[in-house]
Write a protein that holds these residues in place. Sequence first.
Motif, mmCIF file in Angstrom:
data_model
loop_
_atom_site.group_PDB
_atom_site.id
_atom_site.type_symbol
_atom_site.label_atom_id
_atom_site.label_comp_id
_atom_site.label_asym_id
_atom_site.label_seq_id
_atom_site.Cartn_x
_atom_site.Cartn_y
_atom_site.Cartn_z
ATOM 1 N N ASP A 8 4.784 -2.398 -12.188
ATOM 2 C CA ASP A 8 5.148 -3.826 -12.347
ATOM 3 C C ASP A 8 5.253 -4.258 -13.671
ATOM 4 O O ASP A 8 5.477 -5.570 -13.876
ATOM 5 C CB ASP A 8 4.165 -4.676 -11.484
ATOM 6 C CG ASP A 8 2.968 -4.960 -12.175
ATOM 7 O OD1 ASP A 8 2.713 -3.752 -12.977
ATOM 8 O OD2 ASP A 8 2.045 -5.619 -11.838
ATOM 9 N N ARG A 9 5.684 -3.289 -14.562
ATOM 10 C CA ARG A 9 6.045 -3.907 -15.937
ATOM 11 C C ARG A 9 7.117 -2.780 -16.511
ATOM 12 O O ARG A 9 7.142 -1.645 -16.200
ATOM 13 C CB ARG A 9 4.965 -3.897 -16.837
ATOM 14 C CG ARG A 9 3.842 -4.964 -16.502
ATOM 15 C CD ARG A 9 2.987 -5.146 -17.570
ATOM 16 N NE ARG A 9 2.309 -3.776 -17.806
ATOM 17 C CZ ARG A 9 1.691 -3.496 -19.046
ATOM 18 N NH1 ARG A 9 1.764 -4.236 -20.078
ATOM 19 N NH2 ARG A 9 1.207 -2.267 -19.297
ATOM 20 N N PRO A 10 7.947 -3.285 -17.426
ATOM 21 C CA PRO A 10 9.106 -2.553 -18.059
ATOM 22 C C PRO A 10 8.280 -1.083 -18.704
ATOM 23 O O PRO A 10 7.406 -1.173 -19.380
ATOM 24 C CB PRO A 10 9.800 -3.290 -19.071
ATOM 25 C CG PRO A 10 9.578 -4.523 -18.414
ATOM 26 C CD PRO A 10 8.174 -4.655 -17.972
ATOM 27 N N THR A 13 8.270 -1.321 -22.447
ATOM 28 C CA THR A 13 7.160 -1.965 -22.833
ATOM 29 C C THR A 13 5.596 -1.421 -22.914
ATOM 30 O O THR A 13 5.077 -1.499 -23.904
ATOM 31 C CB THR A 13 6.784 -3.277 -22.188
ATOM 32 O OG1 THR A 13 8.108 -4.170 -22.183
ATOM 33 C CG2 THR A 13 5.894 -4.345 -22.692
ATOM 34 N N ASP B 8 7.455 -10.298 -18.865
ATOM 35 C CA ASP B 8 7.739 -8.860 -18.611
ATOM 36 C C ASP B 8 6.875 -8.286 -17.288
ATOM 37 O O ASP B 8 6.660 -7.243 -17.120
ATOM 38 C CB ASP B 8 7.681 -8.205 -19.787
ATOM 39 C CG ASP B 8 5.945 -8.082 -20.212
ATOM 40 O OD1 ASP B 8 5.184 -9.077 -19.483
ATOM 41 O OD2 ASP B 8 5.429 -7.091 -20.978
ATOM 42 N N ARG B 9 6.674 -9.362 -16.435
ATOM 43 C CA ARG B 9 6.108 -8.994 -15.122
ATOM 44 C C ARG B 9 6.621 -9.709 -13.873
ATOM 45 O O ARG B 9 7.119 -10.942 -14.228
ATOM 46 C CB ARG B 9 4.726 -8.984 -15.158
ATOM 47 C CG ARG B 9 4.136 -7.893 -15.904
ATOM 48 C CD ARG B 9 2.627 -8.044 -16.128
ATOM 49 N NE ARG B 9 1.893 -9.549 -16.179
ATOM 50 C CZ ARG B 9 1.133 -9.880 -15.436
ATOM 51 N NH1 ARG B 9 0.005 -9.016 -14.967
ATOM 52 N NH2 ARG B 9 0.747 -11.008 -15.591
ATOM 53 N N PRO B 10 6.841 -9.143 -12.802
ATOM 54 C CA PRO B 10 7.318 -10.076 -11.658
ATOM 55 C C PRO B 10 6.506 -11.290 -11.478
ATOM 56 O O PRO B 10 5.319 -11.264 -11.728
ATOM 57 C CB PRO B 10 7.024 -9.243 -10.497
ATOM 58 C CG PRO B 10 7.310 -7.668 -11.018
ATOM 59 C CD PRO B 10 6.578 -7.875 -12.427
ATOM 60 N N TYR B 12 5.971 -12.966 -8.881
ATOM 61 C CA TYR B 12 5.250 -13.209 -7.472
ATOM 62 C C TYR B 12 3.891 -12.345 -7.952
ATOM 63 O O TYR B 12 2.884 -12.900 -7.269
ATOM 64 C CB TYR B 12 6.063 -12.514 -6.278
ATOM 65 C CG TYR B 12 6.150 -11.026 -6.279
ATOM 66 C CD1 TYR B 12 5.036 -10.303 -5.561
ATOM 67 C CD2 TYR B 12 6.898 -10.186 -7.001
ATOM 68 C CE1 TYR B 12 5.036 -8.855 -5.480
ATOM 69 C CE2 TYR B 12 6.939 -8.769 -7.074
ATOM 70 C CZ TYR B 12 5.930 -8.117 -6.097
ATOM 71 O OH TYR B 12 6.021 -6.794 -5.992
ATOM 72 N N THR B 13 3.959 -11.165 -8.663
ATOM 73 C CA THR B 13 2.723 -10.647 -9.074
ATOM 74 C C THR B 13 1.656 -11.546 -9.717
ATOM 75 O O THR B 13 0.625 -11.591 -9.506
ATOM 76 C CB THR B 13 3.013 -9.506 -9.821
ATOM 77 O OG1 THR B 13 3.804 -8.705 -9.331
ATOM 78 C CG2 THR B 13 1.761 -8.736 -10.164
#
Lengths: 127, 127
Positions: A8-10, A13, B8-10, B12-13
């Motif tokens: 859930d992160r690039p 990164t 840099d994270r969704p 919704y998360t």
Amino acid sequence: MKWSFDHDRPIYTQIIEQMKLFIASGEYRAGEKLPAVREMAQEAGVNPNTMQRAFSELENAGLVFANRTSGRFITEDINMVEKLKEELASEAVRSFLDSMKRIGYDKAKTIELIEKSIEERGDDKDE
Amino acid sequence: MKWSFDHDRPIYTQIIEQMKLFIASGEYRAGEKLPAVREMAQEAGVNPNTMQRAFSELENAGLVFANRTSGRFITEDINMVEKLKEELASEAVRSFLDSMKRIGYDKAKTIELIEKSIEERGDDKDE
DNA sequence: ATTATTGTATTAACTACTTAATACAATAAT
DNA sequence: ATTATTGTATTAAGTAGTTAATACAATAAT
């Protein structure tokens, strides 16, 4: 087991973060030559473009430099490496204390938990 | 200032994480009614679909439940809330110690840094 | 001089997250 | 019974990250 990514992160990164850890910890030493982009990409199981992107940011930060075509190297500035280490540690502490506070633990309870946890981990093989 | 997201994270998360913190800390109490999805979405500055997605996962986890059309509520199971709190704290401690180890600090240095940091923060207004 | 190795750039396709607009479903309130 | 509020579902478009394939640029090695 050098590289590991969550979903859930690039990826680029996470490569930057892990490289910073490797540099700060001395796993990669100042001035050390790095493998080629294509090679590191394969080891990490990512596309060369993704690896390249991560390193172009690490270069902007001054932590690595590239000499076409002799390869890419960790910075030789040991002060910068030491500073990086301190910054990473400071940020880890800051975000940990912030998390504990948001979860609802006060200072005393936080210290208590961390000391207890360190005791329990006392028989680990490394440190 | 209830919601804040990084890039840099969704989203919704991050909503899920922050809701867990609100529940664990008691900012939202067991059984408490939540605002409507549309309303929370507006407060957070996100699309209602994104907020809905976060809550559908929180429901799967059993932390909230929805009664069409009376609204959505925090679980009434206080044991679950307490367990959540302990899990979040345990994970925070675990990941902190792991980070410090990867940066290259041993147990003694880690304890030293955290105690020093807590002392320096001793004059903060809250806790 | 030629070749191989390295960093770098480009273009296109794919996927996941997010937004937007809208509609439907159920029920509390009137 | 009607209305308003709530949760939920659907479809389309936009954006960012990732992969893939390929090419170019510079220079160390031969």
